[in-house]
Design a protein around this motif. Structure first.
Motif, short mmCIF file in Angstrom:
data_model
loop_
_atom_site.label_atom_id
_atom_site.label_comp_id
_atom_site.label_asym_id
_atom_site.label_seq_id
_atom_site.Cartn_x
_atom_site.Cartn_y
_atom_site.Cartn_z
N TYR A 11 0.82 -1.21 0.00
CA TYR A 11 0.00 0.00 0.00
C TYR A 11 0.85 1.26 0.00
O TYR A 11 0.59 2.20 -0.76
N VAL A 15 0.94 4.21 -2.89
CA VAL A 15 0.63 5.62 -2.63
C VAL A 15 1.77 6.51 -3.13
O VAL A 15 1.53 7.54 -3.77
N ILE A 18 1.64 6.67 -7.12
CA ILE A 18 0.60 7.47 -7.75
C ILE A 18 0.79 8.96 -7.46
O ILE A 18 0.50 9.81 -8.31
N ALA A 19 1.30 9.28 -6.26
CA ALA A 19 1.53 10.69 -5.93
C ALA A 19 2.60 11.31 -6.83
O ALA A 19 2.52 12.49 -7.21
N VAL A 40 -0.22 13.69 -0.49
CA VAL A 40 -1.10 12.74 0.20
C VAL A 40 -1.47 13.33 1.56
O VAL A 40 -0.60 13.77 2.31
N ASP A 52 -6.64 7.89 3.35
CA ASP A 52 -5.69 8.71 2.61
C ASP A 52 -6.36 9.26 1.35
O ASP A 52 -7.19 8.58 0.72
N LEU A 54 -5.53 12.06 -2.18
CA LEU A 54 -4.61 12.92 -2.94
C LEU A 54 -5.20 14.31 -3.04
O LEU A 54 -6.35 14.47 -3.46
N ASP A 68 -10.04 10.15 -3.17
CA ASP A 68 -9.86 9.00 -2.28
C ASP A 68 -8.96 7.97 -2.94
O ASP A 68 -9.15 7.60 -4.10
N ILE A 69 -8.00 7.47 -2.18
CA ILE A 69 -7.04 6.50 -2.72
C ILE A 69 -7.58 5.08 -2.69
O ILE A 69 -7.30 4.27 -3.58
N ASP A 70 -8.37 4.74 -1.68
CA ASP A 70 -8.82 3.36 -1.50
C ASP A 70 -9.42 2.71 -2.74
O ASP A 70 -9.06 1.58 -3.08
N TYR A 73 -6.63 1.79 -5.14
CA TYR A 73 -5.79 0.69 -4.66
C TYR A 73 -6.53 -0.64 -4.82
O TYR A 73 -5.94 -1.66 -5.18
N LEU A 89 -7.18 7.87 -12.23
CA LEU A 89 -6.98 8.95 -11.26
C LEU A 89 -7.04 10.31 -11.93
O LEU A 89 -7.65 11.26 -11.42
#
Length: 327
Positions: A11, A15, A18-19, A40, A52, A54, A68-70, A73, A89
């Motif tokens: 995870y 993160v 992608i950031a 983040v 978390d 972005l 939302d990142i979830d 992921y 994204l």
């Protein structure tokens, strides 16, 4: 979600990736010249669930979209490749930028600019105790009404900012004023919608090509006799039970008392009192759904409520009501 499911990226690695790659993804889709930073940030969601997100910071005083990142992921864990994740994204960011925003961040400290956008939500009091210490709120049964500034609305969703005690003090108003404005504005921005469960399912079936895939639960007819109550966009719609006159009008329509089952923060179910279910069965439905169906973030309450048409009052279901109904 299990954050150790993936073989390639865990995870934290996901993160970080992608950031650092989202800017390039946005640039491939649209002009990213006004993007100045991507970071983040932790976000406290309903029921004090910390996730978390972005934050894409842009030039000027425009709102900063949070992503939302979830969900992304989860997409990755289900087999999506990273280029596809970055593309999705980027599209999410672009869609959020196209949302109709009513306010900019600098406007939030001006009461005159926000007073027509103050709305409310209905949340669990017990699951949000720490958050409720920092914001003005009002008790409603064993729930709480919180106040928010509506900053954007579109077909894809809404955006808002929770009103804190500091903001209320800066505006020089009290909670009574917030309540009156929030009720009036919420009815206007988010009108209520009540449909029979049968009509809801029929509409959903009409919108798909897989009608044969849907089967009613065993023992349930195609018109089970209860109703779904929410707002026009189906987001944070459980609060419509606080709208003036709504419960009274529904009770008059069906001609009897009814249970109110908190399906989630987004909707409630209205169940006529004499349609055959025993009171304890009604309670077990809510408890089972909260444990196995409704996500932690969307749980409203484990309680069941009861509206009496004659008195025009809503109350938390109790053993006394059960005895009366079984007589």
């Amino acid at each position: 979600m299990n954050k150790n499911m993936c073989e390639s990226f865990d995870y934290e690695q996901f993160v970080d990736y992608i950031a650092s790659h989202l800017f390039d993804g946005i640039s491939q889709e649209t002009d990213a010249g006004d993007v100045i930073d991507i970071r983040v940030v932790p976000v406290i969601r309903n029921n004090e669930r910390v996730t978390d997100a972005l934050r894409v910071c842009v030039k000027g005083s425009k709102p900063y979209p949070l992503i939302d990142i979830d969900p992304f992921y989860e997409m990755y864990c289900m087999g999506a490749k990273m280029p596809q994740v970055i593309h999705e994204l980027a599209r999410s960011y672009i869609d959020s930028r196209e949302r109709q925003y009513f306010l900019c961040p600098d406007d939030l400290m001006s009461f005159d600019k926000v007073k027509d956008k103050i709305i409310f939500r209905l949340i669990s009091r017990g699951r949000n105790r720490h958050v409720l210490e920092c914001c003005p709120c009002r008790d409603f049964l064993d729930l709480s009404i919180t106040y928010h500034v509506l900053t954007g609305k579109s077909e894809g969703g809404i955006s808002s900012v929770m009103i804190t005690k500091f903001m209320m003090e800066e505006w020089g108003i009290d909670e009574d004023i917030l309540y009156r404005l929030a009720i009036s504005n919420s009815v206007r921005h988010f009108p209520p919608k009540v449909e029979s469960f049968g009509d809801v399912v029929t509409r959903l079936m009409d919108s798909t090509d897989d009608e044969e895939d849907f089967q009613w639960p065993e023992g349930m007819s195609d018109d089970p006799g209860f109703y779904v109550c929410t707002n026009d966009c189906g987001i944070n719609g459980a609060g419509v039970i606080c709208y003036p006159g709504l419960l009274e009008e529904f009770g008059e329509m069906i001609g009897e008392d009814f249970y109110i089952l908190p399906s989630s923060i987004h909707e409630v179910l209205f169940l006529p009192a004499h349609m055959g279910m025993l009171p304890q069965e009604v309670i077990s439905v809510v408890g089972s759904a909260n444990k196995s169906v409704v996500s932690r973030e969307e749980i409203l309450s484990d309680s069941v409520y009861y509206f009496r048409v004659k008195s025009g009052k809503i109350q938390k279901y109790s053993g006394q009501i059960a005895e009366e109904l079984l007589q």
